[in-house]
Design a protein around this motif. Structure first.
Motif, PDB file in Angstrom:
ATOM      1  N   ALA A  30       0.925  -1.412  -0.046  1.00  0.00           N
ATOM      2  CA  ALA A  30       0.345  -0.482  -0.036  1.00  0.00           C
ATOM      3  C   ALA A  30       1.322   1.134  -0.098  1.00  0.00           C
ATOM      4  O   ALA A  30       0.387   2.212  -0.711  1.00  0.00           O
ATOM      5  CB  ALA A  30      -0.628   0.130   1.344  1.00  0.00           C
ATOM      6  N   GLU A  31       1.729   1.068   0.958  1.00  0.00           N
ATOM      7  CA  GLU A  31       2.535   2.613   0.593  1.00  0.00           C
ATOM      8  C   GLU A  31       3.494   2.739  -0.349  1.00  0.00           C
ATOM      9  O   GLU A  31       3.913   3.558  -0.893  1.00  0.00           O
ATOM     10  CB  GLU A  31       3.942   2.412   1.689  1.00  0.00           C
ATOM     11  CG  GLU A  31       3.310   2.163   3.401  1.00  0.00           C
ATOM     12  CD  GLU A  31       2.537   3.618   3.719  1.00  0.00           C
ATOM     13  OE1 GLU A  31       3.340   4.789   3.000  1.00  0.00           O
ATOM     14  OE2 GLU A  31       1.108   3.563   4.246  1.00  0.00           O
ATOM     15  N   ARG A  79       0.341   3.124  -3.120  1.00  0.00           N
ATOM     16  CA  ARG A  79       0.855   5.223  -2.757  1.00  0.00           C
ATOM     17  C   ARG A  79       0.774   6.306  -3.484  1.00  0.00           C
ATOM     18  O   ARG A  79       0.936   7.016  -3.714  1.00  0.00           O
ATOM     19  CB  ARG A  79      -0.050   5.574  -1.228  1.00  0.00           C
ATOM     20  CG  ARG A  79      -1.368   4.583  -1.277  1.00  0.00           C
ATOM     21  CD  ARG A  79      -1.768   5.541   0.419  1.00  0.00           C
ATOM     22  NE  ARG A  79      -3.253   4.343   1.062  1.00  0.00           N
ATOM     23  CZ  ARG A  79      -2.854   3.642   1.736  1.00  0.00           C
ATOM     24  NH1 ARG A  79      -1.368   3.336   2.250  1.00  0.00           N
ATOM     25  NH2 ARG A  79      -3.888   2.933   1.727  1.00  0.00           N
ATOM     26  N   GLN A  94      -4.556   4.148  -6.480  1.00  0.00           N
ATOM     27  CA  GLN A  94      -5.697   4.470  -5.845  1.00  0.00           C
ATOM     28  C   GLN A  94      -5.859   2.427  -4.839  1.00  0.00           C
ATOM     29  O   GLN A  94      -5.265   1.618  -5.700  1.00  0.00           O
ATOM     30  CB  GLN A  94      -7.155   4.760  -6.229  1.00  0.00           C
ATOM     31  CG  GLN A  94      -8.111   3.798  -4.867  1.00  0.00           C
ATOM     32  CD  GLN A  94     -10.139   4.025  -5.738  1.00  0.00           C
ATOM     33  OE1 GLN A  94      -9.359   4.921  -7.039  1.00  0.00           O
ATOM     34  NE2 GLN A  94      -9.940   3.722  -5.025  1.00  0.00           N
TER      35      GLN A  94
END
Length: 198
Positions: free
Chosen positions: A157-158, A161, A166
């Motif tokens: 996710a890091e 992003r 998204q």
């Protein structure tokens, strides 16, 4: 020291399967030799054939006989969504739901520092290439809800992003048809945290 017999080699070979210990491997070996030699021959042939013909999909990294798997080749799939899973079996489970119509990427593992598995040991660089191809808008992270799966999800996710994508995570909670009295406290707590308005 004498070389292991062919029976011992068969037992050792069967022990590489997940969840198969020495007793189970021994039972399987004796069953195949005593009751189903034709099945044993078919199994040996199927394994040899799979090893010789299967490769990783150029796009999603799952197993396929072609350069690109059927899902990636399907023009009707939503190319703006990319679902990241740990293993091909996870991809198959999501496909069986008929609820997701995007594309996939298979990591072929998960981060597990205690086991010596870091970012270079899973297909992370290929995922990043795929995710920033200009078509993908949303990455759905569908790693398992284990300590390693959660760590992998957070790390991904890091990374994603920061590249302007998204990122979403599959939800967790109560199983369909489940009764509250039979659900473990951790799952029930997570279901309460991730509740939604009706």
């Amino acid at each position: 020291m004498k070389a292991p017999s062919s029976l011992e080699q068969l037992v050792q070979a069967l022990k590489v399967l997940p969840g198969v210990g020495p007793k189970s491997a021994s039972r399987m070996a004796y069953h195949l030799l005593q009751r189903d030699q034709a099945g044993a021959a078919n199994l040996a042939h199927a394994i040899e054939y799979a090893i010789a013909t299967l490769r990783h999909c150029r796009s999603c990294n799952t197993f396929t006989e072609a350069e690109v798997c059927e899902i990636c080749a399907d023009e009707d799939r939503n190319r703006q969504q990319l679902c990241v899973v740990e293993m091909p079996t996870d991809l198959m489970m999501i496909e069986q739901t008929l609820a997701y119509h995007g594309l996939y990427f298979v990591l072929m593992g998960r981060l597990s520092p205690l086991d010596g598995i870091g970012p270079n040991d899973i297909a992370l660089s290929r995922l990043l290439e795929r995710a920033v191809d200009g078509e993908v808008q949303e990455v759905v992270i569908a790693t398992n809800f284990t300590v390693e799966g959660e760590a992998t999800a957070h790390y991904l996710a890091e990374l994603l992003r920061t590249r302007g994508l998204q990122v979403s995570r599959i939800a967790r909670g109560l199983p369909v048809g489940g009764e509250l009295e039979h659900v473990d406290p951790g799952t029930l707590a997570q279901a309460l945290v991730e509740r939604r308005k009706l």
